[in-house]
Write a protein that holds these residues in place. Structure first.
Motif, PDB file in Angstrom:
ATOM      1  N   ALA A 137      37.252  56.659   9.611  1.00 28.25           N
ATOM      2  CA  ALA A 137      35.846  56.800  10.024  1.00 28.25           C
ATOM      3  C   ALA A 137      35.736  56.757  11.543  1.00 28.25           C
ATOM      4  O   ALA A 137      34.986  57.528  12.163  1.00 28.25           O
ATOM      5  CB  ALA A 137      35.011  55.690   9.392  1.00 28.25           C
ATOM      6  N   GLN A 138      36.498  55.879  12.153  1.00 29.63           N
ATOM      7  CA  GLN A 138      36.446  55.773  13.615  1.00 29.63           C
ATOM      8  C   GLN A 138      37.095  56.989  14.275  1.00 29.63           C
ATOM      9  O   GLN A 138      36.615  57.494  15.301  1.00 29.63           O
ATOM     10  CB  GLN A 138      37.173  54.489  14.048  1.00 29.63           C
ATOM     11  CG  GLN A 138      36.945  54.128  15.511  1.00 29.63           C
ATOM     12  CD  GLN A 138      37.465  52.748  15.862  1.00 29.63           C
ATOM     13  OE1 GLN A 138      37.782  51.972  14.982  1.00 29.63           O
ATOM     14  NE2 GLN A 138      37.537  52.457  17.146  1.00 29.63           N
ATOM     15  N   TYR A 168      37.310  60.080  13.125  1.00 29.19           N
ATOM     16  CA  TYR A 168      36.507  61.310  12.976  1.00 29.19           C
ATOM     17  C   TYR A 168      35.109  61.180  13.582  1.00 29.19           C
ATOM     18  O   TYR A 168      34.332  62.142  13.577  1.00 29.19           O
ATOM     19  CB  TYR A 168      36.366  61.675  11.498  1.00 29.19           C
ATOM     20  CG  TYR A 168      37.587  62.374  10.944  1.00 29.19           C
ATOM     21  CD1 TYR A 168      37.925  63.663  11.376  1.00 29.19           C
ATOM     22  CD2 TYR A 168      38.385  61.761   9.993  1.00 29.19           C
ATOM     23  CE1 TYR A 168      39.045  64.317  10.864  1.00 29.19           C
ATOM     24  CE2 TYR A 168      39.507  62.395   9.471  1.00 29.19           C
ATOM     25  CZ  TYR A 168      39.830  63.668   9.910  1.00 29.19           C
ATOM     26  OH  TYR A 168      40.934  64.312   9.414  1.00 29.19           O
ATOM     27  N   GLU A 169      34.763  60.019  14.127  1.00 28.86           N
ATOM     28  CA  GLU A 169      33.405  59.823  14.639  1.00 28.86           C
ATOM     29  C   GLU A 169      33.020  60.878  15.660  1.00 28.86           C
ATOM     30  O   GLU A 169      31.903  61.398  15.623  1.00 28.86           O
ATOM     31  CB  GLU A 169      33.286  58.415  15.253  1.00 28.86           C
ATOM     32  CG  GLU A 169      31.870  58.099  15.727  1.00 28.86           C
ATOM     33  CD  GLU A 169      31.716  56.647  16.150  1.00 28.86           C
ATOM     34  OE1 GLU A 169      30.589  56.255  16.500  1.00 28.86           O
ATOM     35  OE2 GLU A 169      32.717  55.901  16.125  1.00 28.86           O
ATOM     36  N   LYS A 206      31.605  64.415  12.210  1.00 27.82           N
ATOM     37  CA  LYS A 206      30.734  63.338  11.760  1.00 27.82           C
ATOM     38  C   LYS A 206      30.568  63.306  10.249  1.00 27.82           C
ATOM     39  O   LYS A 206      30.375  62.240   9.653  1.00 27.82           O
ATOM     40  CB  LYS A 206      29.370  63.435  12.441  1.00 27.82           C
ATOM     41  CG  LYS A 206      29.387  62.929  13.870  1.00 27.82           C
ATOM     42  CD  LYS A 206      27.989  62.645  14.340  1.00 27.82           C
ATOM     43  CE  LYS A 206      28.038  61.988  15.743  1.00 27.82           C
ATOM     44  NZ  LYS A 206      26.693  61.643  16.203  1.00 27.82           N
ATOM     45  N   ALA A 229      33.433  61.566   9.087  1.00 27.42           N
ATOM     46  CA  ALA A 229      33.306  60.175   9.522  1.00 27.42           C
ATOM     47  C   ALA A 229      32.355  59.414   8.621  1.00 27.42           C
ATOM     48  O   ALA A 229      32.635  58.286   8.204  1.00 27.42           O
ATOM     49  CB  ALA A 229      32.847  60.118  10.965  1.00 27.42           C
ATOM     50  N   LEU A 245      26.559  56.272  13.130  1.00 27.65           N
ATOM     51  CA  LEU A 245      26.795  57.683  12.789  1.00 27.65           C
ATOM     52  C   LEU A 245      25.511  58.409  12.417  1.00 27.65           C
ATOM     53  O   LEU A 245      25.398  59.631  12.609  1.00 27.65           O
ATOM     54  CB  LEU A 245      27.804  57.787  11.637  1.00 27.65           C
ATOM     55  CG  LEU A 245      29.256  57.409  11.977  1.00 27.65           C
ATOM     56  CD1 LEU A 245      30.097  57.319  10.700  1.00 27.65           C
ATOM     57  CD2 LEU A 245      29.862  58.446  12.935  1.00 27.65           C
TER      58      LEU A 245
END
Length: 640
Positions: A314-315, A317-318, A322, A325, A355
């Protein structure tokens, strides 16, 4: 090839035969319906359900709650139910073990029962339960002086506190455990203690201290797995300090040493290594490494690891994608719920809020984030309070015990003083009574002595009167009548005169000093008639000087009266007197071959009755043996 096959088959048959023989021997060791039999059968089988079945059979055979094998059966049951993840059953039998151990008053088993409950609660992620039971177990181990096991239970307390984010308490508990662990024998536990302290430092932001403690943990590591774990933790601290190059160097070294078959560890180290590279250079594409680590973790059912993978994805692909993410953040949230990890859920919600902030959808997560964050804070505070309360209650209990012990000690001292005083009073009372008894006894003995002396003086005085007055008067009468009285009358007067002289001689002064023995023998010999033979034996062996004067007087008079009685009545031709000292007593045996008498005549006769009275006056004993025509025997015993 056929040759090797036959050889292998022969060896297999031989080994199987030996194994069967060994099993048969083992099975025949105990009766087939005994507790020991089922316990050994359970230990011999590999199937856990079969083990539990056999242990249940063994429990059915237990006759008494005091059976020493009962705690062992229950302990095995707890262990194997844990292996099958049947935690309710494990807790049930752990409670049973505690009850049996209390009944048997075995503190070691009581401590172990609490430890087993702590382990079950660890599997159930119930940190409060871990703390309480590990605390009780530690207390019992301290009671029996097993400080090593007490220290190990203290480490479990520290782990539970750390997982409830009570890092200060966790650090204190682990530091306390270090005081009791042996550096040579408990290396594994020492490394664990230093690791716990390092984790507490890291979570509080004290990175330098954390590095130092991780190095201590690494120093005491006893196997490769622990060593790699501690090196991984050191790398993570360098990462926290943004020293990514040092972290990367350590991660690479770890990956080169980890076993290729240990996919769970490989996934962990690969995920950390890749994420560290991305932190150094956010342009690097580490998706393949992160996804490979995620795949390995899913294959190993590593739920904690899967949560960590979703967090890193998740971090990562932030700022790249998105949608991905958000998807990984949602999965992160779901695994946190699935694993009942509030902190993971809160962190995932925080990421989702960030996000979705540009879309205006963050409000869907804010309320949940606030609720969970409040719940976590409340739980952590509650845990800290519970831990503090348990410690406080225990300390207060110990203070009360100490107070009671102090009161008991004071009471014991007071009781001892009272007892001592009573003993002194009793001693003085006994002393006074003893002195009184001694005075009474002394006065009685003195009175006896005086009475004996008085009798002796009276007898001597009478003897003197008889000699000086009566005998002289008889002699004067004889002189005046010598020319006119017939011869027959003169003979009778002479007999009277001789009798008075004999009475005087018999009751004359007695020498009790150095010449006593000779005086006594001379007196006895003078009394003995001419036609009677007197035999005296043993008198020279008697130490007459140690015999008191009053007793010498009694002995003299008694033997004198016996000899006079013999002269008057027995017509004996032989008389024997034997002196002997036996057991602090003077024993005198008298015997003659006279005509004897009856016991009734002896008891009624004045002469021997006087003898008996004299002997009794000095606490002596006197026995007579006589029959008509068989003489007389007298035994005299006088205490010296």
């Amino acid at each position: 090839m056929k040759h090797y096959y036959c050889l292998f088959l022969s060896l297999a048959i031989l080994l199987l035969g030996c194994q069967n023989k060994e099993v048969d021997t083992q099975e025949n060791k105990h009766p087939a319906d005994s507790v020991s039999y089922f316990l050994e059968k359970a230990q011999a089988t590999d199937s856990i359900p079969r083990k539990i079945f056999l242990l249940n059979e063994g429990l059915q055979k237990v006759q008494q709650k005091s059976d020493t094998l009962l705690p062992l059966l229950l302990d095995y049951k707890i262990y194997y139910h844990n292996r099958l993840k049947e935690y309710d059953s494990a807790l049930f039998f752990a409670d049973s073990l505690e009850r049996v151990a209390n009944f048997q008053k075995d503190t070691n088993w009581i401590a172990l029962s609490f430890y087993r409950k702590a382990v079950v609660n660890r599997y159930l992620e119930n940190q409060e339960g871990v703390f309480k039971n590990a605390f009780e177990s530690r207390k019992r181990y301290f009671q029996i002086g097993d400080s090593i096991k007490a220290a190990r239970r203290t480490l479990e307390i520290a782990v539970a506190q750390g997982r409830m984010q009570d890092y200060t308490g966790s650090q204190e508990s682990a530091t306390e455990a270090l005081r009791y662990l042996n550096k040579e024998k408990d290396a594994q536990y020492l490394s664990s203690a230093y690791n716990i302290i390092a984790i507490a430092y890291r979570n509080q932001g004290f990175y330098k201290d954390a590095l130092k403690e991780y190095q201590n943990a690494l120093h005491y590591a006893t196997n490769l797995e622990d060593s790699l774990t501690y090196q991984n933790n050191i790398a993570l601290v360098y990462e926290d300090q943004e020293d990514y190059e040092k972290a990367e160097f350590i991660f690479e070294k770890i990956l080169s040493k980890v076993s290729e078959q240990d996919y769970k560890s490989r996934a962990r180290y690969l995920d950390n290594f890749a994420f560290n590279k991305w932190l150094q250079d956010s342009e690097k594409d580490i998706s393949s490494e992160l996804l490979l680590a995620l795949r390995w973790r899913k294959e190993q059912n590593d739920n904690i690891g899967i949560t960590a993978s979703y967090e890193n994805l998740a971090q990562f692909y932030e700022n790249r994608d998105k949608i991905k993410a958000i998807d990984y953040a949602k999965k992160w949230l779901e695994t946190g719920k699935k694993n009942n990890k509030l902190q993971a859920q809160i962190d995932a919600l925080k990421r989702l809020i960030n996000l979705n902030s540009d879309k205006g959808d963050e409000t869907n997560y804010v309320s949940e984030y606030i609720r969970l964050n409040d719940s976590l804070n409340k739980l952590n505070l509650q845990a800290k309070n519970i831990f503090a309360k348990i410690k406080f209650d225990e300390e207060r209990k110990q203070q009360q015990i100490s107070g009671l012990e102090a009161s008991a000690a004071v009471q014991a001292v007071e009781n001892q003083e009272i007892k001592l005083r009573n003993y002194m009073l009793l001693f003085f009372a006994i002393l006074v009574i003893g002195i009184a008894i001694f005075i009474i006894y002394y006065n009685r003995q003195k009175h006896k002595k005086e009475k004996i002396t008085e009798i002796y003086n009276t007898e001597t005085r009478i003897s003197k009167v008889i000699h000086d007055e009566l005998a002289n008067d008889v002699y004067n009468v004889m002189s005046s009548m010598e020319t006119i009285a017939p011869n027959e009358t003169m003979d009778k007067l002479e007999q009277i005169y001789n009798r008075t002289r004999n009475i005087s001689r018999e009751n004359s002064n007695i020498t009790t000093g150095a010449g006593y023995r000779n005086h006594l023998i001379a007196s006895l010999s003078s009394i003995c008639p001419e036609n009677t033979r007197l035999i005296i034996s043993g008198e020279k062996n008697i130490i007459w000087s140690k015999i008191k004067a009053e007793k010498k007087l009694i002995i003299y008079r008694v033997l004198q009266e016996i000899m006079v009685n013999m002269k008057k009545h027995s017509n004996a031709s032989l008389v024997a007197l034997i002196f002997n000292e036996e057991e602090k007593k003077l024993k005198i045996d008298y015997s003659d071959n006279g005509k004897g008498s009856s016991m009734q005549a002896i008891k009624t006769g004045n002469g021997l009755q006087n003898v008996e009275n004299r002997i009794f006056s000095i606490n002596g004993k006197l026995t007579f043996e006589t029959e008509k025509g068989k003489g007389l025997k007298i035994i005299i015993c006088i205490p010296l």
